[in-house]
Design a protein around this motif. Structure first.
Motif, PDB file in Angstrom:
ATOM      1  N   MET A   1     -26.475 -38.983  64.746  1.00  0.00           N
ATOM      2  CA  MET A   1     -28.052 -38.782  63.500  1.00  0.00           C
ATOM      3  C   MET A   1     -27.430 -39.528  61.866  1.00  0.00           C
ATOM      4  O   MET A   1     -26.357 -39.266  60.814  1.00  0.00           O
ATOM      5  CB  MET A   1     -28.761 -37.530  63.345  1.00  0.00           C
ATOM      6  N   ARG A   2     -28.427 -40.212  61.522  1.00  0.00           N
ATOM      7  CA  ARG A   2     -27.660 -40.949  59.878  1.00  0.00           C
ATOM      8  C   ARG A   2     -28.972 -39.985  59.112  1.00  0.00           C
ATOM      9  O   ARG A   2     -29.811 -39.196  59.332  1.00  0.00           O
ATOM     10  CB  ARG A   2     -28.144 -42.222  60.153  1.00  0.00           C
ATOM     11  N   ILE A   3     -28.294 -39.883  57.746  1.00  0.00           N
ATOM     12  CA  ILE A   3     -29.363 -39.717  56.983  1.00  0.00           C
ATOM     13  C   ILE A   3     -30.631 -40.462  56.968  1.00  0.00           C
ATOM     14  O   ILE A   3     -31.703 -39.372  56.916  1.00  0.00           O
ATOM     15  CB  ILE A   3     -28.954 -40.095  55.768  1.00  0.00           C
TER      16      ILE A   3
ATOM     17  N   GLY B   1     -32.811 -27.481  60.802  1.00  0.00           N
ATOM     18  CA  GLY B   1     -33.984 -26.223  62.063  1.00  0.00           C
ATOM     19  C   GLY B   1     -34.930 -27.741  62.419  1.00  0.00           C
ATOM     20  O   GLY B   1     -35.430 -27.355  64.005  1.00  0.00           O
ATOM     21  N   VAL B   2     -34.761 -28.407  61.347  1.00  0.00           N
ATOM     22  CA  VAL B   2     -35.943 -29.680  61.722  1.00  0.00           C
ATOM     23  C   VAL B   2     -35.414 -31.057  63.354  1.00  0.00           C
ATOM     24  O   VAL B   2     -35.907 -31.761  63.699  1.00  0.00           O
ATOM     25  CB  VAL B   2     -36.576 -30.288  60.536  1.00  0.00           C
ATOM     26  N   VAL B   3     -34.038 -30.275  63.156  1.00  0.00           N
ATOM     27  CA  VAL B   3     -33.972 -31.656  64.248  1.00  0.00           C
ATOM     28  C   VAL B   3     -33.198 -30.682  65.600  1.00  0.00           C
ATOM     29  O   VAL B   3     -32.944 -29.702  65.385  1.00  0.00           O
ATOM     30  CB  VAL B   3     -32.319 -32.300  63.932  1.00  0.00           C
ATOM     31  N   SER B   4     -32.685 -31.977  66.806  1.00  0.00           N
ATOM     32  CA  SER B   4     -31.913 -30.725  68.473  1.00  0.00           C
ATOM     33  C   SER B   4     -30.886 -30.196  67.789  1.00  0.00           C
ATOM     34  O   SER B   4     -30.378 -30.588  66.904  1.00  0.00           O
ATOM     35  CB  SER B   4     -32.111 -31.272  69.627  1.00  0.00           C
ATOM     36  N   VAL B   5     -30.299 -28.925  68.604  1.00  0.00           N
ATOM     37  CA  VAL B   5     -28.749 -29.010  68.302  1.00  0.00           C
ATOM     38  C   VAL B   5     -27.990 -30.314  68.503  1.00  0.00           C
ATOM     39  O   VAL B   5     -27.086 -29.785  68.040  1.00  0.00           O
ATOM     40  CB  VAL B   5     -29.066 -27.495  69.592  1.00  0.00           C
ATOM     41  N   ARG B   6     -28.230 -30.622  69.725  1.00  0.00           N
ATOM     42  CA  ARG B   6     -28.273 -31.745  70.413  1.00  0.00           C
ATOM     43  C   ARG B   6     -27.174 -33.040  68.419  1.00  0.00           C
ATOM     44  O   ARG B   6     -26.363 -32.697  68.105  1.00  0.00           O
ATOM     45  CB  ARG B   6     -27.825 -32.759  70.454  1.00  0.00           C
ATOM     46  N   GLU B   7     -28.155 -33.277  67.711  1.00  0.00           N
ATOM     47  CA  GLU B   7     -28.561 -33.889  66.778  1.00  0.00           C
ATOM     48  C   GLU B   7     -27.278 -33.030  65.639  1.00  0.00           C
ATOM     49  O   GLU B   7     -26.929 -33.218  64.726  1.00  0.00           O
ATOM     50  CB  GLU B   7     -29.400 -33.709  66.096  1.00  0.00           C
ATOM     51  N   ASN B   8     -27.930 -31.464  65.420  1.00  0.00           N
ATOM     52  CA  ASN B   8     -26.321 -30.917  64.884  1.00  0.00           C
ATOM     53  C   ASN B   8     -25.658 -31.128  64.558  1.00  0.00           C
ATOM     54  O   ASN B   8     -23.994 -31.176  63.614  1.00  0.00           O
ATOM     55  CB  ASN B   8     -27.159 -29.449  64.606  1.00  0.00           C
TER      56      ASN B   8
ATOM     57  N   ALA C   1     -25.220 -24.671  78.238  1.00  0.00           N
ATOM     58  CA  ALA C   1     -24.944 -25.819  78.088  1.00  0.00           C
ATOM     59  C   ALA C   1     -26.589 -26.570  78.062  1.00  0.00           C
ATOM     60  O   ALA C   1     -27.233 -27.692  77.456  1.00  0.00           O
ATOM     61  CB  ALA C   1     -24.633 -25.991  79.063  1.00  0.00           C
ATOM     62  N   GLY C   2     -27.284 -25.875  78.095  1.00  0.00           N
ATOM     63  CA  GLY C   2     -28.666 -25.923  78.890  1.00  0.00           C
ATOM     64  C   GLY C   2     -29.607 -26.188  76.480  1.00  0.00           C
ATOM     65  O   GLY C   2     -31.007 -26.473  76.617  1.00  0.00           O
ATOM     66  N   LEU C   3     -29.325 -25.881  75.870  1.00  0.00           N
ATOM     67  CA  LEU C   3     -30.132 -26.051  74.964  1.00  0.00           C
ATOM     68  C   LEU C   3     -29.593 -27.113  73.794  1.00  0.00           C
ATOM     69  O   LEU C   3     -29.976 -26.970  72.687  1.00  0.00           O
ATOM     70  CB  LEU C   3     -28.626 -24.670  74.062  1.00  0.00           C
ATOM     71  N   GLY C   4     -29.124 -28.650  74.437  1.00  0.00           N
ATOM     72  CA  GLY C   4     -28.748 -29.146  73.330  1.00  0.00           C
ATOM     73  C   GLY C   4     -30.163 -30.262  73.313  1.00  0.00           C
ATOM     74  O   GLY C   4     -29.776 -30.560  71.641  1.00  0.00           O
ATOM     75  N   GLY C   5     -31.563 -29.774  73.616  1.00  0.00           N
ATOM     76  CA  GLY C   5     -31.902 -30.486  73.145  1.00  0.00           C
ATOM     77  C   GLY C   5     -33.129 -29.994  72.455  1.00  0.00           C
ATOM     78  O   GLY C   5     -34.420 -30.320  71.859  1.00  0.00           O
TER      79      GLY C   5
ATOM     80  N   VAL D   1     -31.302 -15.661  67.129  1.00  0.00           N
ATOM     81  CA  VAL D   1     -29.959 -15.431  66.312  1.00  0.00           C
ATOM     82  C   VAL D   1     -28.742 -16.132  67.420  1.00  0.00           C
ATOM     83  O   VAL D   1     -27.967 -16.038  67.244  1.00  0.00           O
ATOM     84  CB  VAL D   1     -30.480 -14.026  65.673  1.00  0.00           C
ATOM     85  N   GLY D   2     -29.014 -15.146  67.926  1.00  0.00           N
ATOM     86  CA  GLY D   2     -27.120 -14.791  69.557  1.00  0.00           C
ATOM     87  C   GLY D   2     -27.328 -16.397  69.311  1.00  0.00           C
ATOM     88  O   GLY D   2     -25.567 -17.319  69.193  1.00  0.00           O
ATOM     89  N   GLU D   3     -28.251 -17.651  70.198  1.00  0.00           N
ATOM     90  CA  GLU D   3     -27.780 -18.506  70.453  1.00  0.00           C
ATOM     91  C   GLU D   3     -27.529 -19.351  69.280  1.00  0.00           C
ATOM     92  O   GLU D   3     -26.177 -20.334  69.241  1.00  0.00           O
ATOM     93  CB  GLU D   3     -29.646 -19.820  71.349  1.00  0.00           C
ATOM     94  N   ALA D   4     -28.123 -19.490  68.127  1.00  0.00           N
ATOM     95  CA  ALA D   4     -27.519 -19.829  66.482  1.00  0.00           C
ATOM     96  C   ALA D   4     -26.334 -20.103  66.561  1.00  0.00           C
ATOM     97  O   ALA D   4     -25.367 -20.600  65.779  1.00  0.00           O
ATOM     98  CB  ALA D   4     -28.382 -19.332  66.326  1.00  0.00           C
TER      99      ALA D   4
END
Lengths: 390, 208
Positions: free
Chosen positions: A1-3, B92-99, B126-130, B138-141
């Motif tokens: 992810m880019r800025i 919060g505005v992007v997916s777990v994978r993007e984080n 494992a299934g939380l990426g998207g 909170v537990g997942e976070a």
């Protein structure tokens, strides 16, 4: 992810606010762009139509009306003048050319002008098909008239009294089209041109004892004429002399007041949009100050945080500006389409007005100022103190 | 791995942190204990290069952190330090994978989805990426925050009050995950807390 992607994600996460900001900015830009395009084209058109004629001599009355009716063909004439009375003016040594015009009728909203060959020289018009009128009730038509009415050499047309298409028709005096003009980009494109005698012929039952014309269109031989002729005509004859350049400038001034008011309204609209953008960016910055602190902990440089905030602002700004210019030009094009239906001045949204470059620069400058403060705050935010406070 | 000498941090005219000397060996798990306001977070920030102490020296993996220029400090932190914040804060505005991808990019590494999948799987998510990070529990976070801290295989993991907001069961789980992940990457783990429930899990402690 880019800025940049992250900036888009932030914008997409609050679609209503994003859309409102873009819409506000777009409305301001669209209003100014529309006004710039339309007024520029109107000014250009007025200047082009008026530049070939130095002075109009016609019946006393409103000089603006005289110019509107005999040069721009957009109003009823002030009256007629005697052909004999006009001859000394045409013969004046300071006059290079004197073109008579006799008005009264129109064809489907296109003015029928009784004149002579010198009229074509005023607008650098040349005949594309057919020939010049030679006999009574022969006419040539401008390029727009031919295209819009489907007229070609050999066609017949009947004039109606006045400028409106619905005026009483002269059905017993049809004109024979003997020539079609090449496009000139001037008022000549929208006229039916015939001889003065043809106009007299159509109106012979109402003709006065002495032949009359509507006006004389003069070109000066010497610049000195501009100082002497109008004053002499206005002071010593029963006619009036009016300068198209002066009257069109006056007309633009009159219209300009309204345009200026609208422009100020649009500027206020844009200022509100800039303020709204600033508030949106600032509140977004407050909302996500922990996101920014987090990004710093992950290794993002302060410049990257400023770039993130700038990217959001610039995206909103560009979207608003592009949409605004598109709307402004679209509205101008729609107006042009409507005016074309009314056989009036052509306006197009496909051309840029010179002032739009200034508008684009102003939008960018305002936007940059609007975005810089939040970007500056993002740059100097202290992640350690923010995270410690939470 | 971590050497602290004569560390002092003053704020508003008073000393809020003082650590005369402290060493932590590579791969060790240590606890920084102290009540609220004792300077635990300030210590972690100083070690991570997020705050500049008033005096003293901090060496991480042989490098003097306090002497680094700001840009070098940011780069050092991104590549060598994994942080687990008390608030778990995710974008919060992007997916777990993007984080997690963001953490990789900011560390100057190419995006490695296989590593992300491996970390998510080892944390049982494992299934939380998207999933959108703003929509998870909170537990997942908690687990995602740990995943983010370890995704770049840091040599040092700093966790600030990672369990203070959790109930006993979740506190034990989170701590176990943290210890497991640190061990899996061979990272040194420093946990700052005032949570006495976890002091028994650490042999090495620094009391502030």
């Amino acid at each position: 992810m880019r800025i940049l992607h992250l900036a888009f994600a932030y914008l997409a996460s609050r679609p209503l606010l994003t859309a409102l900001n873009v819409a506000m900015l777009a409305l301001g830009v669209a209003t100014i762009s529309f006004l710039l395009v339309v007024t520029h084209q109107a000014e250009e058109r007025l200047t082009r139509d008026a530049k070939s004629v130095d002075l109009v001599v016609g019946a006393k009355g409103s000089p603006l009306q005289l110019i509107l009716s005999t040069v721009f063909h957009a109003d009823v004439p002030t009256g007629n003048i005697g052909l004999e009375e006009s001859r000394p003016i045409a013969a004046n040594p300071m006059v290079a050319s004197a073109t008579p015009v006799a008005l009264g009728d129109s064809f489907h909203g296109h003015r029928i002008v009784g004149t002579d060959e010198s009229f074509l020289a005023l607008y650098d018009a040349r005949i594309a098909q057919g020939r010049m009128f030679a006999a009574e009730m022969e006419a040539i038509v401008g390029a727009d008239v031919a295209r819009r009415e489907g007229l070609a050499v050999g066609a017949k047309l009947t004039g109606a009294h006045g400028l409106a298409a619905s005026g009483p028709a002269h059905g017993d005096h049809p004109y024979q089209v003997v020539g079609v003009l090449a496009p000139t980009g001037t008022v000549a494109d929208r006229l039916v041109i015939t001889s003065v005698e043809s106009v007299w012929h159509v109106h012979e039952e109402h003709a006065p004892a002495r032949p009359e014309i509507t006006a004389l269109l003069l070109r000066y031989r010497t610049p000195l004429a501009a100082a002497m002729l109008p004053r002499a005509i206005n002071a010593t004859t029963a006619m009036q002399a009016a300068s198209p350049a002066y009257e069109s400038a006056r007309l633009l001034d009159l219209v300009g007041v309204g345009v200026e008011t609208l422009q100020w309204f649009a500027i206020v609209l844009m200022a509100s949009a800039a303020l709204s953008l600033f508030v949106a960016l600032n509140s977004a910055l407050q909302e996500r100050r922990y996101d920014l602190a987090l990004l710093r902990t992950l290794g993002a440089r302060p410049a990257a945080l400023a770039a993130l905030t700038l990217a959001e602002g610039v995206t909103l700004l560009l979207a608003g500006a592009i949409l605004g210019f598109a709307l402004g030009h679209g509205a101008a094009h729609a107006l042009g389409w409507w005016l074309a239906e009314a056989a009036s001045w052509p306006v197009t949204g496909l051309a840029w007005a010179p002032g739009e470059a200034v508008l684009a620069a102003a939008v960018l400058a305002i936007g940059a100022l609007t975005c810089l403060v939040p970007a500056w705050q993002a740059y100097f935010s202290d992640p350690a103190s923010l995270l410690a406070r939470r | 791995m971590l050497e602290i000498r004569g560390l002092r941090h003053d704020y508003a005219g008073r000393t809020v942190l003082s650590v005369p000397s402290w060493d932590v060996a590579k791969g060790d798990a240590s606890l920084v204990l102290g009540p609220s306001g004792s300077g635990k977070t300030t210590l972690l920030n100083a070690i991570a290069g997020l705050a500049t102490p008033t005096a003293g020296s901090i060496r991480v993996a042989g490098r003097e952190v306090t002497g680094l220029a700001p840009a070098a400090r940011d780069a050092f932190r991104a590549r060598h330090v994994g942080l687990v914040l008390q608030t778990l804060h995710l974008i919060g505005v992007v997916s777990v994978r993007e984080n997690l991808r963001l953490a990789q990019r900011l560390a100057g590494s190419p995006v490695d989805d296989a590593r992300i999948d491996e970390v998510l799987a080892s944390l049982g998510i494992a299934g939380l990426g998207g999933a959108r990070a703003g929509n998870i529990s909170v537990g997942e976070a908690q687990r995602v925050a740990i995943a983010r801290a370890v995704v770049n295989r840091p040599s040092l993991i700093l966790a600030d009050e990672p369990t203070s907001a959790l109930d006993d069961a979740n506190c034990a789980k989170a701590l176990a995950l943290l210890l497991d992940q640190a061990a899996a990457c061979g990272a040194t783990l420093l946990v700052a807390t005032h949570d006495n429930r976890i002091r028994g899990r650490f042999e090495r402690r620094l009391e502030l």
